[in-house]
Design a protein around this motif. Structure first.
Motif, mmCIF file in Angstrom:
data_model
loop_
_atom_site.group_PDB
_atom_site.id
_atom_site.type_symbol
_atom_site.label_atom_id
_atom_site.label_comp_id
_atom_site.label_asym_id
_atom_site.label_seq_id
_atom_site.Cartn_x
_atom_site.Cartn_y
_atom_site.Cartn_z
ATOM 1 N N ALA A 120 0.855 -1.181 0.000
ATOM 2 C CA ALA A 120 0.000 0.000 0.000
ATOM 3 C C ALA A 120 0.892 1.233 0.000
ATOM 4 N N THR A 121 0.317 2.359 -0.354
ATOM 5 C CA THR A 121 1.030 3.624 -0.329
ATOM 6 C C THR A 121 0.414 4.492 0.758
ATOM 7 N N ARG A 122 1.254 4.969 1.642
ATOM 8 C CA ARG A 122 0.822 5.845 2.727
ATOM 9 C C ARG A 122 1.170 7.270 2.312
ATOM 10 N N ILE A 123 0.144 8.096 2.120
ATOM 11 C CA ILE A 123 0.334 9.481 1.693
ATOM 12 C C ILE A 123 -0.007 10.396 2.866
ATOM 13 N N GLU A 124 0.959 11.209 3.212
ATOM 14 C CA GLU A 124 0.824 12.133 4.332
ATOM 15 C C GLU A 124 0.776 13.545 3.746
ATOM 16 N N ARG A 125 -0.331 14.236 3.927
ATOM 17 C CA ARG A 125 -0.484 15.604 3.417
ATOM 18 C C ARG A 125 -0.486 16.569 4.586
ATOM 19 N N LEU A 126 0.161 17.707 4.347
ATOM 20 C CA LEU A 126 0.388 18.649 5.429
ATOM 21 C C LEU A 126 0.197 20.071 4.923
ATOM 22 N N SER A 127 -0.433 20.889 5.730
ATOM 23 C CA SER A 127 -0.556 22.317 5.449
ATOM 24 C C SER A 127 -0.069 23.078 6.671
ATOM 25 N N VAL A 128 0.774 24.074 6.426
ATOM 26 C CA VAL A 128 1.258 24.935 7.498
ATOM 27 C C VAL A 128 0.860 26.348 7.133
ATOM 28 N N MET A 129 0.226 27.042 8.072
ATOM 29 C CA MET A 129 -0.219 28.410 7.828
ATOM 30 C C MET A 129 0.442 29.337 8.834
ATOM 31 N N LEU A 130 1.048 30.388 8.311
ATOM 32 C CA LEU A 130 1.666 31.418 9.137
ATOM 33 C C LEU A 130 0.830 32.672 8.965
ATOM 34 N N ASP A 131 0.067 33.010 10.012
ATOM 35 C CA ASP A 131 -0.876 34.118 9.903
ATOM 36 C C ASP A 131 -0.921 34.880 11.221
ATOM 37 N N GLN A 132 -0.677 36.166 11.166
ATOM 38 C CA GLN A 132 -0.772 37.064 12.306
ATOM 39 C C GLN A 132 0.015 36.547 13.518
ATOM 40 N N GLY A 133 1.243 36.132 13.261
ATOM 41 C CA GLY A 133 2.102 35.699 14.353
ATOM 42 C C GLY A 133 1.793 34.323 14.908
ATOM 43 N N GLN A 134 0.957 33.563 14.234
ATOM 44 C CA GLN A 134 0.601 32.209 14.654
ATOM 45 C C GLN A 134 0.977 31.213 13.558
ATOM 46 N N LEU A 135 1.519 30.083 13.951
ATOM 47 C CA LEU A 135 1.752 28.969 13.043
ATOM 48 C C LEU A 135 0.716 27.901 13.352
ATOM 49 N N GLN A 136 0.070 27.381 12.314
ATOM 50 C CA GLN A 136 -0.951 26.356 12.496
ATOM 51 C C GLN A 136 -0.683 25.218 11.514
ATOM 52 N N VAL A 137 -0.743 23.978 12.011
ATOM 53 C CA VAL A 137 -0.438 22.795 11.217
ATOM 54 C C VAL A 137 -1.682 21.916 11.123
ATOM 55 N N ALA A 138 -1.961 21.439 9.918
ATOM 56 C CA ALA A 138 -3.030 20.460 9.697
ATOM 57 C C ALA A 138 -2.440 19.324 8.858
ATOM 58 N N ARG A 139 -2.669 18.091 9.291
ATOM 59 C CA ARG A 139 -2.094 16.935 8.606
ATOM 60 C C ARG A 139 -3.142 15.838 8.488
ATOM 61 N N ASP A 140 -3.147 15.144 7.352
ATOM 62 C CA ASP A 140 -3.986 13.966 7.202
ATOM 63 C C ASP A 140 -3.180 12.851 6.552
ATOM 64 N N ILE A 141 -3.591 11.632 6.807
ATOM 65 C CA ILE A 141 -2.915 10.451 6.279
ATOM 66 C C ILE A 141 -3.934 9.608 5.531
ATOM 67 N N ARG A 142 -3.532 9.163 4.339
ATOM 68 C CA ARG A 142 -4.372 8.278 3.533
ATOM 69 C C ARG A 142 -3.578 7.033 3.183
ATOM 70 N N MET A 143 -4.251 5.900 3.229
ATOM 71 C CA MET A 143 -3.648 4.630 2.862
ATOM 72 C C MET A 143 -4.363 4.136 1.610
ATOM 73 N N ILE A 144 -3.599 3.939 0.545
ATOM 74 C CA ILE A 144 -4.155 3.492 -0.730
ATOM 75 C C ILE A 144 -3.550 2.139 -1.043
ATOM 76 N N ASP A 145 -4.394 1.127 -1.257
ATOM 77 C CA ASP A 145 -3.884 -0.222 -1.483
ATOM 78 C C ASP A 145 -3.331 -0.379 -2.897
ATOM 79 N N TRP A 146 -2.811 -1.563 -3.197
ATOM 80 C CA TRP A 146 -2.125 -1.804 -4.465
ATOM 81 C C TRP A 146 -3.061 -1.722 -5.659
#
Length: 178
Positions: A120-146
């Motif tokens: 399977a392929t494990r895909i990790e997607r990530l977004s980082v936002m730098l806004d008004q002196g704050q850093l915010q992280v959002a991450r999701d993981i998807r598993m896709i079979d063969w």
């Protein structure tokens, strides 16, 4: 049945559709460690450098929004959540000789072995936002079979990952980022 009754049926069924009362939210909710105050030298360049050092491929940056999107993929083994595959039982036989054709049912027990069946392929997607002196992280993981079928999808903005990413960002010297 009268035709005018058939014309009323779509109008009556259209009233059954209801809009949702709430918007979808990430489950589980992102950890509190995934949002922190930006340091004096934090910038999108430092975030990009840290993500690339962690093995992420940066897919998109938008400086006006303060957003960086990245992903990393790796091949892994998927075990269908611990459920073993059942062996195949039975089969159909067709054959013959000397101008005669016969058929029958065969009862047997077997299993299949193959290379890459459980890959399977494990895909990790990530977004980082730098806004008004704050850093915010959002991450999701998807598993896709063969076969290309989505087997698992979840929000993965957990405390351990966000702490490690924060340390990686802070480890990048301010003058070294491109």
């Amino acid at each position: 049945m009268r035709r005018w009754l058939l014309l009323l049926l779509p109008a009556a069924l259209a009233g059954c559709q209801v809009t949702p009362t709430t918007l979808p939210v990430a489950e589980p909710a992102p950890a509190a460690e995934c949002r922190w105050s930006a340091g004096p030298g934090d910038s999108l360049d430092r975030v990009v450098t840290a993500l690339e050092a962690e093995g992420f491929l940066v897919r998109h940056t938008d400086a006006s929004l303060g957003l960086v999107s990245a992903e990393r993929a790796r091949t892994t083994i998927y075990h269908d959540n611990g459920v073993e595959r059942l062996p195949r039982i039975g089969g159909f036989v067709l054959g013959g000789s000397g101008g005669h054709v016969s058929s029958g049912v065969m009862i047997g027990l077997g299993t299949g072995f193959g290379v890459g069946v459980d890959e399977a392929t494990r895909i990790e997607r990530l977004s980082v936002m730098l806004d008004q002196g704050q850093l915010q992280v959002a991450r999701d993981i998807r598993m896709i079979d063969w076969r290309g079928d989505l087997r698992e999808s979840r929000s993965a903005s957990d405390a351990g990952f966000c702490r490690d990413l924060r340390d990686a960002i802070e480890a990048v010297p301010a003058g070294e980022a491109p």
